[in-house]
Scaffold this motif. Structure first.
Motif, PDB file in Angstrom:
ATOM      1  N   ASP A   1       2.227   3.574   2.637  1.00 25.77           N
ATOM      2  CA  ASP A   1       1.546   4.488   2.464  1.00 25.77           C
ATOM      3  C   ASP A   1       2.225   5.785   2.321  1.00 25.77           C
ATOM      4  OD1 ASP A   1      -1.111   5.280   2.176  1.00 25.77           O
ATOM      5  OD2 ASP A   1      -2.105   6.097   3.957  1.00 25.77           O
TER       6      ASP A   1
ATOM      7  N   HIS B   1       1.145  -1.068   0.181  1.00 27.35           N
ATOM      8  CA  HIS B   1       0.018   0.082   0.184  1.00 27.35           C
ATOM      9  C   HIS B   1       0.703   1.384  -0.360  1.00 27.35           C
ATOM     10  CE1 HIS B   1      -3.343   2.419   1.735  1.00 27.35           C
ATOM     11  NE2 HIS B   1      -3.094   2.882   0.933  1.00 27.35           N
TER      12      HIS B   1
ATOM     13  N   GLU C   1      -7.422   1.359  -2.136  1.00 28.45           N
ATOM     14  CA  GLU C   1      -7.563   1.417  -0.364  1.00 28.45           C
ATOM     15  C   GLU C   1      -9.337   1.927  -0.454  1.00 28.45           C
ATOM     16  OE1 GLU C   1      -6.407   4.359   2.090  1.00 28.45           O
ATOM     17  OE2 GLU C   1      -5.084   5.455   0.455  1.00 28.45           O
TER      18      GLU C   1
ATOM     19  N   HIS D   1       1.423   5.300  -2.630  1.00 32.44           N
ATOM     20  CA  HIS D   1       0.643   6.425  -4.048  1.00 32.44           C
ATOM     21  C   HIS D   1       1.361   6.448  -4.833  1.00 32.44           C
ATOM     22  CE1 HIS D   1      -3.037   5.926  -2.202  1.00 32.44           C
ATOM     23  NE2 HIS D   1      -2.493   5.646  -0.282  1.00 32.44           N
TER      24      HIS D   1
END
Ligand code: ZN
Ligand code: ZN
Length: 377
Positions: free
Chosen positions: A324, A80, A194, A82
């Motif tokens: 994240d 996870h 997510e 971005h």
């Protein structure tokens, strides 16, 4: 203070185990200029791995092609991060006191540099946690995947009420599920995530429940895994068991818990790991996917202590790590996408977690989470 005691107990036992294998590792670390995680991982990669026991025909769906789980490189998988996100202009505010939405990540050249660097730090694959309602650009992800030697997995879904597209409210759960299956097929998506809820809410909104159910149904139909966003740490109204509530909703669609990762669990103030142990006992993965970031919500030292309590309860095969990270603040010399490996994993190691366990956590677990046998939809 109890958490300090748990840490110390764990450390002693595992440091003793480490000492037995320490000489070879130290030598390899010296040769690799301190990149001891990479050395440790490669050293243990030869050992029996749970990904070999995955069902026949299992693949991980990267954006560019389907890859057998054991052919996804020799490094870690970050489940996870971005690589493309732009929420500006999409948000409608949300509840009072809600934290601001993250800034845009749309400088493809910079992200290519950062992802390449992560590749040299031992990262083989990155899952992008964004989707359409987060301003994620699939073409940018393709460019990043093509210009680096790191695999990229793209995701589908909807984020939270405050950024939902206006037409979502009028759609039925099954219509949303149909849309998601279509998105996944057309975009060659490898996960749903997510999937979350607005900050500081006491419960999911009706639309958020609808999205969770639709995502569950789409995951059952496609075989794709699901990872969630939790509002832990975003305000006093958030119930401690909201991660379990998310699991309840997803499982109510028939989705098996092994296909689910409950995310942002590292931002939950749960030093005895009570809630996350319950999640793992039900069979779902527990996502520590804000390590090294959002220190103001939960300092890394506390995340380490909670991780140790979780490992001590016997759930090493259910822990997933990621940061994240959105690529911001990286024009300086600070850690980039590899930060889970270069910053947090050394903290776990220092606290006494042995190399085999670290290998399970950053190598095996995310591959087992992402792998599935494709279905006809
Ligand atoms: Zn999130
Ligand atoms: Zn995220």
């Amino acid at each position: 203070m109890q958490q300090g005691f748990a840490t110390a107990r764990f450390s002693r036992r595992h440091v003793i185990r480490l000492m037995g294998a320490g000489t070879g590792l130290a030598a390899v670390s010296a040769l690799t200029g301190g990149s001891d995680l990479l050395a440790g991982l490669q050293r243990t990669a030869a050992s029996a791995s749970s990904i070999r026991r995955l069902p026949r025909g299992s693949i991980i769906r990267t954006l560019l092609r389907d890859v057998p789980p054991d052919a996804l490189g020799t490094g870690a998988v970050l489940f996870h991060e971005h690589l493309s996100i732009n929420l500006s202009g999409l948000g409608r505010g949300g509840r009072q006191g809600a934290p601001p939405l993250p800034p845009a990540t749309d400088n493809v050249d910079l992200i290519v540099q950062l992802v390449s660097k992560a590749g040299t730090e031992g990262v083989s694959c990155i899952v992008d946690g964004g989707h359409l309602d987060m301003g994620r650009k699939l073409n940018d992800l393709r460019t990043i995947a093509m210009r680096t030697n790191v695999h990229v997995v793209a995701s589908g879904g909807f984020y939270m009420q405050r950024v939902y597209p206006p037409d979502l409210a009028a759609k039925s759960e099954d219509q949303v599920a149909d849309d998601l299956v279509r998105q996944a097929t057309e975009g060659h998506l490898g996960a749903f995530g997510e999937i979350g809820e607005d900050p500081n809410g006491a419960e999911l909104t009706l639309d958020e429940r609808k999205v969770f159910r639709a995502v569950g149904k789409a995951a059952v139909r496609t075989g794709l895994p699901v990872f969630t966003h939790n509002s832990y740490g975003t305000g006093p109204n958030v119930p401690k068991d909201i991660g379990l509530q998310q699991l309840d909703i997803l499982e109510s669609t028939g989705l098996r818990p092994e296909r689910i990762a409950i995310g942002h669990a590292c931002c939950l103030n749960d030093p005895q790991a009570t809630i996350i142990t319950e999640i793992a006992k039900r069979g779902a993965f527990v996502g520590f996917d804000r390590v090294t970031t959002v220190q103001q919500i939960m300092p890394d030292e506390q995340k380490v202590a909670m991780a140790l309590a979780f490992l001590e309860a016997g759930h090493a095969d259910k822990l997933l790590l990621s940061a994240d990270f959105t690529g911001q603040r990286t024009l300086d010399a600070g850690p980039g996408y590899g930060r889970t490996l270069t910053v947090f994993v050394p903290m776990l190691r220092k606290a006494g977690v042995d190399e085999a366990t670290l290998h399970t956590i950053v190598y095996d677990n995310p591959r087992r989470f992402l792998a599935f046998v494709p279905k006809k939809t």
